[in-house]
Design an enzyme around this catalytic site. Sequence first.
Site, PDB file in Angstrom:
ATOM      1  N   CYS A  83       0.804  -1.229   0.000  1.00  0.00           N
ATOM      2  CA  CYS A  83       0.000   0.000   0.000  1.00  0.00           C
ATOM      3  C   CYS A  83       0.835   1.276   0.000  1.00  0.00           C
ATOM      4  CB  CYS A  83      -0.950  -0.007   1.194  1.00  0.00           C
ATOM      5  SG  CYS A  83      -2.117  -1.381   1.178  1.00  0.00           S
ATOM      6  N   HIS A 345      -8.660   3.997  -2.535  1.00  0.00           N
ATOM      7  CA  HIS A 345      -7.322   3.466  -2.276  1.00  0.00           C
ATOM      8  C   HIS A 345      -6.853   2.535  -3.398  1.00  0.00           C
ATOM      9  CE1 HIS A 345      -3.811   2.129  -0.274  1.00  0.00           C
ATOM     10  NE2 HIS A 345      -4.326   1.173   0.487  1.00  0.00           N
TER      11      HIS A 345
END
Length: 398
Positions: A83, A345
Amino acid sequence: MHKVYVIGVGMTKFEKPGRRTGWDYPAMAKESGSKALDDAGITFDRIEQAHVGYVFGDSTCGQRAVYELGMTGIPITNVNNNCSTGSTALYLAASAIRGGLADCTLALGFEKMQPGSLAAAYEDREWPVAKHVQALAEIREFASPPAPWMYGVAGLEHNERYGSTPEHFAKIAAKNHRHSANNPYAQFQDVYTVEDIKNAKTVYADAGLTRLMCSPTSDGSGAAVLASERFVEANDLGDRAVEIVGQAMVTDLPSTFGTNSAINLVGTDMSRTAADQVYAQTGLTPDDLDVIELHDCFAPNELFTYEALGLAGEGEGHKLVDGNDTTYGGRWVVNPSGGLISKGHPLGATGLAQCAELTWQLRGEAGARQVDGTAVALQHNIGLGGAAVVTAYQPANR
């Protein structure tokens, strides 16, 4: 070391996976990269290196993406750091300038994701976060899906050790959804009450974690053009350039696995160490910060990160929530973009979207999201398995 400046940023709107029919990653990269080049006022032939981040894709997707902007034979690296991939691409692009290897570089990130919870792409080898999951399962029984369980277990630890509650997590999510209502790039622009968020579909019941406290899967792209001081001066870009005054990337530490703490297992000590390094590099303190974009993949992680960044003492992050200290009118504005929870995201793009938001804030170009008087901004992006990247920004002509 040479100074590093952001001279152009661009991003696409973040979307629910598959919502835009036929929208593949080359088109996403062309959109964000072209916007960043236009923002910088330069053409692609000025770029000397490109660092391209994505998590889900084949080996040279980075080249294929950048070829939409031009083919000039420059070095192009493909970056995957879970991430924190986007901010790792930013870190590498900045390092080339910082080390005197280039005067103008491109950091670009994108993701084309599948709907639903994240899953391992390969089943014939060890999952990179298996060690983390195994350690967490010794603290509390495993539950699926893994990511919300991991952060939910850490949230429970904070509740039990320090007296925070799931209500604090709901308030954080409500804040970020409220902020995203003013962001045209956000995947969601709906405002929810705390009760709406608490009553949403349950994702991890033991921690009271609901869907509206979790970041979604997303499609999208972000990009940043970076330059040296020499390049900025030669092209008269000082009025729009934003300096990266401090930057650190930290991977897992002995404390990740050595403290029997779920909060450390989801990366909080990495974040703390990276932030401390940036404060040492710059002489800045948390009190100097105006705007912060941080990695709220799940609402509990925003709470832990308040403490990791030094906005609150250990175990006191929920006091900032109670005092409305992290929204407009408070001590800091955290995630004016809506954060990962509401902006979206797309893993490879997240860190570059954070960079774009903070660049706009420091230029006074954030529209309805603008935080008055912004002079110092901080970015935090984390990936389990693991890496944390913290970056501090100030206007070039401060």
